[in-house]
Design a protein around this motif. Sequence first.
Motif, mmCIF file in Angstrom:
data_model
loop_
_atom_site.group_PDB
_atom_site.id
_atom_site.type_symbol
_atom_site.label_atom_id
_atom_site.label_comp_id
_atom_site.label_asym_id
_atom_site.label_seq_id
_atom_site.Cartn_x
_atom_site.Cartn_y
_atom_site.Cartn_z
ATOM 1 N N LEU A 486 42.986 -54.306 136.676
ATOM 2 C CA LEU A 486 43.687 -53.502 137.210
ATOM 3 C C LEU A 486 43.781 -52.067 136.814
ATOM 4 N N ARG A 487 43.605 -51.846 135.392
ATOM 5 C CA ARG A 487 43.558 -50.717 135.110
ATOM 6 C C ARG A 487 42.393 -49.753 135.593
ATOM 7 N N GLU A 488 41.168 -50.290 135.417
ATOM 8 C CA GLU A 488 39.876 -49.926 135.910
ATOM 9 C C GLU A 488 39.885 -49.694 137.522
ATOM 10 N N VAL A 489 40.544 -50.618 138.319
ATOM 11 C CA VAL A 489 40.984 -50.362 139.834
ATOM 12 C C VAL A 489 41.605 -49.214 140.179
ATOM 13 N N MET A 490 42.801 -49.120 139.408
ATOM 14 C CA MET A 490 43.604 -47.846 139.236
ATOM 15 C C MET A 490 43.079 -46.549 139.072
ATOM 16 N N LEU A 491 41.928 -46.577 138.110
ATOM 17 C CA LEU A 491 41.364 -45.309 137.817
ATOM 18 C C LEU A 491 40.265 -45.144 138.910
ATOM 19 N N ARG A 492 39.607 -46.063 139.509
ATOM 20 C CA ARG A 492 38.712 -45.817 140.576
ATOM 21 C C ARG A 492 39.401 -45.306 141.651
ATOM 22 N N GLU A 493 40.696 -45.983 141.923
ATOM 23 C CA GLU A 493 41.175 -45.567 143.413
ATOM 24 C C GLU A 493 42.284 -44.240 142.952
ATOM 25 N N GLU A 511 53.497 -57.707 131.262
ATOM 26 C CA GLU A 511 51.995 -57.935 130.987
ATOM 27 C C GLU A 511 51.447 -56.529 131.353
ATOM 28 N N LEU A 512 51.819 -55.914 132.431
ATOM 29 C CA LEU A 512 51.390 -54.634 132.795
ATOM 30 C C LEU A 512 51.551 -53.742 131.537
ATOM 31 N N GLN A 513 52.793 -53.675 131.179
ATOM 32 C CA GLN A 513 53.203 -52.704 130.391
ATOM 33 C C GLN A 513 52.348 -52.820 128.961
ATOM 34 N N ARG A 514 52.054 -54.185 128.736
ATOM 35 C CA ARG A 514 51.424 -54.552 127.374
ATOM 36 C C ARG A 514 49.980 -54.002 127.389
ATOM 37 N N LEU A 515 49.606 -54.011 128.696
ATOM 38 C CA LEU A 515 48.147 -53.261 128.808
ATOM 39 C C LEU A 515 48.156 -51.772 129.247
ATOM 40 N N GLY A 516 49.171 -51.128 129.159
ATOM 41 C CA GLY A 516 49.223 -49.684 129.368
ATOM 42 C C GLY A 516 49.453 -49.328 130.654
ATOM 43 N N ILE A 517 49.678 -50.035 131.618
ATOM 44 C CA ILE A 517 49.549 -49.696 133.127
ATOM 45 C C ILE A 517 50.848 -49.224 133.527
ATOM 46 N N SER A 518 51.331 -48.294 134.116
ATOM 47 C CA SER A 518 52.524 -47.768 134.661
ATOM 48 C C SER A 518 52.973 -48.733 135.765
ATOM 49 N N ALA A 519 54.312 -49.199 135.778
ATOM 50 C CA ALA A 519 54.461 -50.083 136.739
ATOM 51 C C ALA A 519 56.128 -49.946 136.866
ATOM 52 N N ALA A 520 56.514 -50.526 137.920
ATOM 53 C CA ALA A 520 58.089 -50.389 138.203
ATOM 54 C C ALA A 520 58.454 -51.443 138.982
ATOM 55 N N ILE A 521 59.590 -52.055 138.894
ATOM 56 C CA ILE A 521 60.092 -53.023 139.674
ATOM 57 C C ILE A 521 60.899 -52.457 141.128
#
Length: 571
Positions: A486-493, A511-521
């Motif tokens: 997901l991180r790679e996709v977000m950078l690409r897009e 899990e997204l938070q653990r991977l360093g991806i900014s997410a919200a509910i």
Amino acid sequence: MLTVNKRSILIVLVAVWLASFLYFVSGMWQNLRHSTPTGDEQLHTVAGVLKWKYARFSMGAYQPPLGQLLLTLPGPWMPGLRVLTHDPAYRENRWEDFSDVFFYRSGNDAMAVLRACRMLALLWTALFVLACTVIWSRFSGWAAALAASTWLMLHPHVLAHGAAVRMDILAMAFFFFAVCALLRYLSQPSDLNLFVAALAFALAQLTKAHAWALLPAVVFLFFKNPFKIEIAKRKSFVVFLLVWLGLTWALYGFEFRPLLDDAAARQHKVQFILDTFQEHPRVGTAVLAFAERVPIPAKSYWLTFPNTFLRGLAHRGAHLDKNFRDPGFWFFYPGLWAMKTSLTQHAVWCVALGLCLWQGLFRRPVLATVSFCYVWMLPFLFFNSAQSGLQHALPFFPWFAWVLGAAVAWLWEQPKTSWALALASVLFVTAQMAELAPVGWDYLSYFNRAAGGPTQGFFLAEQVTYPRLLSSINANYEWGQHLGQLREVMLREGISKVYMRDVTYHYYFYELQRLGISAAIENDLQKPQALPERYVFLAGGEWTKLDVYKTKAPVAVVGFNGRIYRMGADS
């Protein structure tokens, strides 16, 4: 004694088997290292750690304990591991919530714990394949054994689950060992073989509750022994049953211990039973009355046996006639098998099945006994787990492999077909590896080319599958293993933040938070036009359940299960 010709062919088969075994182990190793956790792995890891560390058998007790204990042995002894026993989720026996606490809010290196448990899963799977090879060689010869285990190792479903902290591979192993132990007793009656068979069934029972489905087959085989060997039918069957039940109770009876918060645990148990049988309240009341008299924790394994059948009736009672009339319901598992198994596997197994039927190999006592045990379980599996994904069919894979091995054994006996067998083995392994390589090691959510391939397979499945079961099409091995992409996709897009639904376990969010991806509910994702422009991430078939997303093209696809959508007033 083998002739020179036979010995040369056996050397070829052994070389093919070794190449397949190396491919198999390296594939599981790649999964172990690179796949992010799945939701099931998170839950089973926590349950196993608590069982080893605190004898907390009530946590995750809807599953029998043996699988969790065997897969999580390294976890509790890792240095620096923190278990927040003062947390309300722990005291109130809320398994799902506490798994989030353990993995993401305790300061633990969750991936280190998971990788250690995955390493043990890889070891158990490799040992199981080796044990299968030896067992098949005793019953059907080495040529059949090598062919059967090669087929088993190269199947995408087995590859994907081999190094996962899940119960499916262990259930496959212990069910197979139980059937083989029964086979040995029926062909060579003795007190020792009777005890071993009962022990094997007890271990299967402690791994997966579905082992109860073998009981009617056992009853029939005891009183209609296909090997025509005299056994004391009534006495031996009673002894077998008592040892089976007695060992199951002895090995699992230590679950019966007071919980830390009896009042909260009792309320949890009562609510679970009432929710389970909400469509059949009389059944729920009867089960609750029984549970009130027996000191068992919430979601206990001991409720699984009546619950397996009664819940199926309660859950599908109102729609039973419609489901059984609808061809999509009947062909759900065969349809998944057809779409999600490699074409090479299809071709080889169909030819083997045709040879077995042509030669009447099912009349042979060994294969007939094994086939009877597994065929009896098919309706049970189908009726109970039709919406649960294809991984629940894994216990049947050793039977499929045995059918292939029986066909190979017949070809091995024919002097004119032995070299053809060696050539076919080389071609099968080469074609299978070539077919698997482009889609990666870990894709169980995999569609063969005839079903549209990895990119279009789901959309073809949507047209031919019973709609209510559609969400299970790609739910075999997801819950996050592709989140690392997901991180790679977000950078690409050029996406800086994604929103997601409030899912049951909050698993994706943590899990997204653990991977360093900014997410919200964002709970209200059904009304995208009322939202400001944002990117929504849905995974695990969630997007199939929201009408507004079914016809909308995603901005990007992550794995086969994740979809990113651009939403907003102008979307």
